[in-house]
Scaffold this active site. Structure first.
Site, short mmCIF file in Angstrom:
data_model
loop_
_atom_site.label_atom_id
_atom_site.label_comp_id
_atom_site.label_asym_id
_atom_site.label_seq_id
_atom_site.Cartn_x
_atom_site.Cartn_y
_atom_site.Cartn_z
N GLU A 141 -33.54 5.12 -14.33
CA GLU A 141 -34.53 5.59 -13.34
C GLU A 141 -35.55 4.48 -13.22
O GLU A 141 -36.44 4.36 -14.06
CB GLU A 141 -35.20 6.88 -13.82
CG GLU A 141 -34.28 8.05 -14.05
CD GLU A 141 -33.66 8.60 -12.78
OE1 GLU A 141 -34.01 8.12 -11.68
OE2 GLU A 141 -32.82 9.49 -12.90
N CYS A 154 -43.28 6.81 -10.20
CA CYS A 154 -42.28 5.99 -9.50
C CYS A 154 -42.04 6.52 -8.09
O CYS A 154 -41.44 5.83 -7.27
CB CYS A 154 -40.94 6.02 -10.25
SG CYS A 154 -41.12 5.47 -11.93
N LYS A 183 -36.99 6.10 -28.00
CA LYS A 183 -38.03 5.08 -28.22
C LYS A 183 -39.07 5.31 -27.13
O LYS A 183 -38.90 4.97 -25.97
CB LYS A 183 -37.47 3.66 -28.11
CG LYS A 183 -38.38 2.68 -28.76
CD LYS A 183 -38.87 1.48 -28.00
CE LYS A 183 -39.32 1.40 -26.62
NZ LYS A 183 -40.76 1.51 -26.36
N GLU A 195 -44.60 -2.51 -6.22
CA GLU A 195 -45.00 -1.15 -6.58
C GLU A 195 -46.48 -1.20 -7.00
O GLU A 195 -46.84 -1.93 -7.93
CB GLU A 195 -44.11 -0.68 -7.73
CG GLU A 195 -44.00 0.81 -7.84
CD GLU A 195 -42.95 1.24 -8.87
OE1 GLU A 195 -42.46 0.41 -9.66
OE2 GLU A 195 -42.63 2.44 -8.88
#
Ligand code: SIN
Length: 481
Positions: A253, A287, A177, A384
């Site tokens: 992750e 990331c 997906k 982040e």
């Protein structure tokens, strides 16, 4: 060799069939705001059909030898390389990254297919010395079964091949997906896999805007034995809970908050080059981007000035324009987040050394920014950023640097710059992170394990560890000897 971005499909791919739907959603080029394609907005029922297809294809695919599967994967790898220019252009048009970065990502993505095609042949078991004269012990490795992969928009090819290649090499079948912002690269990969001879049902792509509904089906269905996800920690935690009822194996992750420490004995040019590479890659949307740049007092001002000079040289604009090396952010929410983090930091005393505002190139472009005077009470230190903002914190002692770096629930990547090998080694050991770059701002590749500790995730991708994630170990005891 001769494909163009328009030759790739805009239909979903289930059980070897290209699936259309009346309900569709638009894929937008973030640089122009233009609608570049429409893809099927599939439903949870379609996701169930994809699981049916992957389950039906599993016995035959898993029964092939690793060498047979490797031959198919090798053909897929070669087709990806042959169409790399068309794939790179497609990626830039749906994701926004500069063409040079897209070309790099196609090669990076292909490298996982090449690597795992070979590594699948080395899924070794063990013989174990017996504890009883009448018994013999061995272990064998077997594919875990049907896998579901939920993939992000920031690396629309590499984050798919890093999951699909080891799954297929191990003998699993898979349902992907893709992120709704970047479904086209996923469909292009499926087209090339079909051409390479990946059998129907082995690799399925479900495009949807109903991430929650489709995700729930993939997590709840007991036939899916593994979920692999790259994305935010917030969503990762939801998926983790949803997989509990069927006790699936998980690779997660998740988010990072990477510290990049610059000790006062660092080579300044090397530190600036490393920080630039880590911070501004993909406009700060990885990331593993340096989120907190922690600089020792003696070198702080020199480093901040040199970094600002380098950042000002970045050319901002649409990724398809020659010479551009900083593209747009993915959408308006991403820009709003950067603006809100900047406003908070400036209100709490941060100083904008360069940048600090949207760029004239368009509504989703943000200037490469260097922010000094960053303190731990600012949101930019705990969240982040996912944008082109370098936030510089000052430290005095090595202990303080490590404490600052580890003061986060995340633990994906960390970086440090020092010319003293002993100091660097000790710091690398103390950093709570799954990956540490020493005098290096970019380290990802197919032969090394990628993954995090703490709330940055579970498991590893790439390398031998990446294959292991798709295998079960079966112990066989032969008695009556
Ligand atoms: C990521 O941002 O999730 C991946 C970055 C990489 O593979 O280097």
């Amino acid at each position: 060799m001769d494909m163009t971005p328009d030759d790739f499909p805009t239909s979903a791919y289930i059980g070897g069939t290209w699936v259309t739907s009346k309900d569709q959603f638009a894929v937008i080029n973030p640089a122009t705001g233009l609608d570049i394609a429409r893809v099927p907005n599939l439903t949870p029922a379609d996701a169930r059909r994809a699981i049916d297809a992957a389950s039906a294809a599993l016995p035959e695919w898993s029964a092939k030898t690793a060498k047979e599967r490797a031959a198919v994967l090798r053909r897929w790898y070669e087709l990806i390389l042959a169409e790399s220019e068309a794939l790179a252009q497609l990626m830039t048009s749906e994701q926004g990254k500069p063409l040079a970065e897209s070309r790099g990502e196609v090669a990076y993505g292909a490298s996982f297919v090449e690597w795992f095609a070979e590594e699948g042949k080395r899924a070794y078991g063990r013989t174990i010395p017996t504890t009883a004269a009448t018994k013999r012990y061995i272990t064998i490795k077997q594919p875990i079964g049907v896998v579901a992969a939920i993939t992000p928009w920031n690396f629309p090819i590499a984050m798919i091949t890093r999951k699909v290649a080891p799954a297929l090499a191990a003998g699993c079948t898979i349902i992907v997906k893709p992120a709704e912002d970047t479904p086209l690269c996923a469909l292009a990969l499926a087209k090339l896999a079909e051409k390479a001879g990946v059998p129907a049902g082995v690799f399925n792509v479900v495009t949807t805007q109903d991430a929650r509904g489709v995700g729930e089906v993939l997590c709840a269905d007991g036939r899916v034995r593994k979920l692999t996800f790259t994305g935010s920690t917030e969503v990762g935690k939801i998926l983790y809970r949803q997989c509990a009822d069927t006790v699936k194996k998980l690779t997660l992750e998740l988010g990072g908050n990477a510290p990049l420490i610059i000790f006062d004995d660092a080579d300044l040019d090397q530190a600036v080059a490393g920080a630039m590479a880590s911070k501004y890659r993909n406009a700060g949307q990885t990331c593993v981007c340096a989120n907190r740049i922690i600089v020792q007092a003696g070198i702080y001002d020199h480093f901040a000035t040199a970094l600002a000079v380098a950042a000002e040289k970045l050319v901002v604009g649409p990724g398809a324009t020659a010479g551009v090396n900083l593209g747009p952010l993915i959408n308006a929410d991403a820009v709003a987040k950067v603006e809100s983090l900047m406003a908070d930091a400036v209100a709490k005393g941060g100083t904008v050394k360069t940048g600090g505002a949207k760029d004239a190139a368009g509504s989703l472009f943000y200037k490469p920014t260097v922010l000094t005077g960053v303190t731990t009470d600012m949101d930019i230190v705990s969240q982040e950023i996912f944008g082109p903002v370098a936030a510089l914190i000052k430290f005095e002692t090595d202990e303080e640097a490590i404490a600052l770096a580890n003061n986060t629930p995340f633990g994906l990547a960390a970086y440090l710059f020092s010319q003293n090998i002993h100091r660097a080694w000790k710091a690398a050991e103390k950093l709570e992170a799954g990956m540490v770059g020493v005098n290096e701002g970019i380290f990802s590749n197919e032969v090394v394990p990628f993954g995090g500790v703490k709330e940055s995730g579970l498991g590893r991708e790439g390398a031998a560890e990446g294959l292991e994630e798709y295998l079960e170990t079966k112990f066989i005891c032969l008695g009556g000897m």
